[in-house]
Design an enzyme around this catalytic site. Structure first.
Site, PDB file in Angstrom:
ATOM      1  N   GLY A   1      -7.894  -3.914   7.642  1.00  0.00           N
ATOM      2  CA  GLY A   1      -7.282  -3.938   9.047  1.00  0.00           C
ATOM      3  C   GLY A   1      -6.579  -5.395   9.296  1.00  0.00           C
TER       4      GLY A   1
ATOM      5  N   ALA B   1      -0.246   0.597   0.632  1.00  0.00           N
ATOM      6  CA  ALA B   1      -0.256   0.518  -1.012  1.00  0.00           C
ATOM      7  C   ALA B   1      -1.365   1.375  -1.662  1.00  0.00           C
ATOM      8  CB  ALA B   1      -0.649  -0.861  -1.452  1.00  0.00           C
TER       9      ALA B   1
ATOM     10  N   PRO C   1      -8.961  -7.610   2.618  1.00  0.00           N
ATOM     11  CA  PRO C   1      -9.862  -7.237   3.893  1.00  0.00           C
ATOM     12  C   PRO C   1      -9.137  -6.146   4.443  1.00  0.00           C
ATOM     13  CG  PRO C   1      -8.645  -9.554   3.868  1.00  0.00           C
ATOM     14  CD  PRO C   1      -8.393  -8.746   2.564  1.00  0.00           C
TER      15      PRO C   1
ATOM     16  N   ASP D   1       6.069   0.486   5.858  1.00  0.00           N
ATOM     17  CA  ASP D   1       4.878  -0.159   4.794  1.00  0.00           C
ATOM     18  C   ASP D   1       5.029   0.805   3.401  1.00  0.00           C
ATOM     19  OD1 ASP D   1       4.509  -2.456   6.050  1.00  0.00           O
ATOM     20  OD2 ASP D   1       2.234  -1.625   6.692  1.00  0.00           O
TER      21      ASP D   1
END
Length: 117
Positions: A20, A28, A18, A81
């Site tokens: 956001g 990624a 999904p 991230d």
């Protein structure tokens, strides 16, 4: 920003993640795309594996991906991230010093721990 020039590349991505939802999916995707481009350049002999400048740029890929997220996508996020996606290894912890943007793999597996989803 780096003055790089190259040919265009069309990429199609299909995913059921999904949008956001805060699962590092954009990081990624950025890192996977960057790694695929590196592999493409190496396999097609666009650059030599022992090219010191190229090797240095490869180590900077998480920062380039972070810059793309902030400056192209417009998402004002941190770089954790991208670094985790780039440097992380399955089943291993990753020590990340966010103040200095340095990483090191911990010398132990994560077997006593489990991921909860």
């Amino acid at each position: 920003e780096l003055g790089a020039r190259g040919r265009a590349l069309d990429v199609f991505v299909s995913s059921d993640v999904p949008r956001g939802k805060g699962v590092a999916s954009s990081a990624a995707l950025e890192v996977a795309t960057a790694r695929a481009m590196v592999d493409l350049m190496l396999r097609n002999s666009i650059v030599a594996r022992d090219n010191a400048r190229f090797i240095a740029h490869c180590a900077m890929l998480p920062l380039y991906c972070h810059s793309a997220e902030n400056n192209v996508v417009g998402a004002p996020c941190g770089f954790m991230d991208q670094y985790a996606c780039f440097w992380g290894q399955p089943g291993r912890f990753l020590a990340l010093n966010c103040d200095l943007a340095k990483t090191s793999a911990l010398d132990r597996a994560v077997e006593p721990f489990r991921h909860v989803t």
